[in-house]
Design a protein around this motif. Sequence first.
Motif, PDB file in Angstrom:
ATOM      1  N   ASP A 147      -1.758 -12.382  -7.604  1.00 42.81           N
ATOM      2  CA  ASP A 147      -1.594 -11.466  -6.485  1.00 42.81           C
ATOM      3  C   ASP A 147      -2.116 -10.074  -6.861  1.00 42.81           C
ATOM      4  N   ALA A 148      -3.330 -10.067  -7.445  1.00 42.50           N
ATOM      5  CA  ALA A 148      -3.867  -8.820  -8.006  1.00 42.50           C
ATOM      6  C   ALA A 148      -4.670  -8.023  -6.983  1.00 42.50           C
ATOM      7  N   PHE A 153      -9.916  -3.446  -1.271  1.00 38.20           N
ATOM      8  CA  PHE A 153     -11.133  -2.636  -1.275  1.00 38.20           C
ATOM      9  C   PHE A 153     -11.682  -2.427  -2.684  1.00 38.20           C
ATOM     10  N   CYS A 154     -10.771  -2.309  -3.649  1.00 40.14           N
ATOM     11  CA  CYS A 154     -11.220  -2.101  -5.030  1.00 40.14           C
ATOM     12  C   CYS A 154     -11.547  -3.421  -5.718  1.00 40.14           C
ATOM     13  N   THR A 155     -11.143  -4.537  -5.105  1.00 39.07           N
ATOM     14  CA  THR A 155     -11.126  -5.820  -5.821  1.00 39.07           C
ATOM     15  C   THR A 155     -12.499  -6.295  -6.309  1.00 39.07           C
ATOM     16  N   ASN A 184     -11.972   1.810 -13.460  1.00 35.14           N
ATOM     17  CA  ASN A 184     -11.752   1.390 -12.069  1.00 35.14           C
ATOM     18  C   ASN A 184     -10.381   1.847 -11.585  1.00 35.14           C
ATOM     19  N   LEU A 185     -10.328   2.260 -10.341  1.00 30.45           N
ATOM     20  CA  LEU A 185      -9.073   2.752  -9.765  1.00 30.45           C
ATOM     21  C   LEU A 185      -8.643   1.870  -8.595  1.00 30.45           C
ATOM     22  N   GLY A 189      -2.274   0.213  -6.349  1.00 33.91           N
ATOM     23  CA  GLY A 189      -1.468   0.067  -7.560  1.00 33.91           C
ATOM     24  C   GLY A 189      -1.271  -1.362  -8.019  1.00 33.91           C
ATOM     25  N   THR A 190      -2.318  -2.162  -7.979  1.00 35.60           N
ATOM     26  CA  THR A 190      -2.189  -3.571  -8.365  1.00 35.60           C
ATOM     27  C   THR A 190      -2.465  -3.793  -9.854  1.00 35.60           C
ATOM     28  N   TYR A 191      -2.333  -2.742 -10.634  1.00 39.89           N
ATOM     29  CA  TYR A 191      -2.756  -2.828 -12.040  1.00 39.89           C
ATOM     30  C   TYR A 191      -2.027  -3.931 -12.820  1.00 39.89           C
TER      31      TYR A 191
END
Length: 206
Positions: A147-148, A153-155, A184-185, A189-191
């Motif tokens: 579930d990252a 949009f950043c994926t 990468n940001l 907040g899926t870090y």
Amino acid sequence: MPDDDPKKSEEHAGVSRRDFLKISTITAAVPLVTGPPTVLAAGEEVPVYGPGKVPIVLTVNGKKFNLQLEPRVTLLDALRDNLDITGAKRVCDKAECGACTVLMDNKPVYACAVLAIEAQGKQIETVESLMSNGKLHPIQQAFVDHDASQCGFCTPGFVVACKSFLDRHPNPSAEDIRKGLSGNLCRCGTYAGIREAIAQTARKGA
Ligand code: FES
Ligand code: FES
């Protein structure tokens, strides 16, 4: 950049992936600043391109594309607006967030900070190249499993960055992963999920 000893090349040398990406994109974007000085023979003229459209040939995901673009057009804009390859996302458009990360000759670069004209002769790979025979790349599958992704949009940029990171660091420590992802940001907040996705892929040896 030597890959044999990741700790030596990144941690000991104090170079994070963010630093590396910045260096890569600056080098790619302004070759005359970092490369050897150009010496012109007497009477030789500096080639001038543009400002109008010029022929540009890009190799993206193994295919050659002949384009007519102004020299100011970035690789990101060429991919998205001219080739309809929209995996790489435009978010900051100034080499800060990594949403536009693609591989250029196997090195991750911010496509918004590379001119299309400078990407000629390089192998460009985008997130679209990772699936094979309808099957997700292991790092893509791991993003799903952990579930990252939230808004997503950043994926694509993260996926490309993670794939490149794992190619260079097949057995990363937690600290390697933290440093390796610093270019990468993710505003959602899926870090934690992304770090787990990398760890899972490394465990499986993909
Ligand atoms: S859109 Fe290129 S780094 Fe943010
Ligand atoms: S999932 Fe939304 S910005 Fe990363």
